[in-house]
Design an enzyme around this catalytic site. Sequence first.
Site: not given
Length: 392
Positions: A97, A261, A280
């Site tokens: 993010h 993650h 992604r």
Amino acid sequence: MFVGITNTPRDYAWGSAGEISALLGTQPTGKPEAELWLGAHPGCPSVIVDPAQAGGAGDLNEWIQRDGAQILGDGLTQLPFLLKVLAAGAPLSLQAHPTPEQAAEGFARENAAGVPLTASNRNYKDASAKPELIVAVSDTFEALCGFRSMADTRASIERLAELDAASTSPQPALFAEWLAFAREDSDLRAMFEWLISAGDPVPELVERVTALAETAAEEFALVRTLAGHYAGDPGVLIALMLNHVTLTKGEALFLPAGNIHAYLRGLGIELMAASDNVLRGGLTPKHVDVPELLSVLDFSASPVPYLRPHALSSAAQVFQPPVRDFQLMEIAGDCSLDISSAAIVLCTEGNFVVEGASGSATLARGGSVFVSADERHLKIQGAGQLFVAATQ
């Protein structure tokens, strides 16, 4: 004011078969149960149980858009956090993010380019960062989080090379090329970029490592699991660069901007900034924007990012990440809390009465309420497990 809220679990394909409804004591949906959102994010705002309590508003986003300055407190006009119950029945995508600055710039850039918010190649759905924490509520919760040291990654590659050398059809050149990237921690970016770009010979290497993992007992069980869901995906190899952790019930992780993650398996309570910005990096059929992902990733080798709680009383503890947007309190019995802004309360076990400055609510397993900022001081009585999300 205490206003009852509810929602329906989102049915993403990776969701579990009924774990969220089992935790909350609700009727199973019959579909994959992946995430139950409790908050005001427009993507799936919480439904208000009794709209008359909120001036006729049907959901939390609608109410806040109209009366946010009055009910949120602390000078807020938007609820800054989103509480989720998350149940991973299969691995989620590798993801990261953005920082607040990256999110604002990316959102403005894609808007200016005319990319629709609903487009499959849209990276930035809003202008906000998305730091997050996850607390395991199942006995175990498995995840990948952040880069391991290159020395550890190299050891895994060398072990795979040994397995290859002992096979009936060794392919040493494949592993020699991979090992050429495995020198120092400063090479993490170069190795990651080589793998995720999936040029020759990466597809062949993924296939070879997947085959070798079938012969390696538990040593490369992660490879077998990931390849079983995402055959041929370079994320199968990228996973070997990452910390692989199994949380026990009650343990937590904090995942800041830039941390790569993936949640692999388990049930947890997740709290994050109210954003849906996801870059992604594999283990997904969805859009992967390699240059954009590379621009937000933190390629520092780091230990598992555990978030340890600290006690508020004998019956309450708080998970406080290094961000102002949110904190998560876990309550087991009678206690008192002070809040400076609005909060969301979720009961996952037992029964509780929550009293504020002027209102109150009785919560049993599966119940949740939005608490307006003017309640300020919360007196909690009961026994079980109660989660309170609020700003810091």
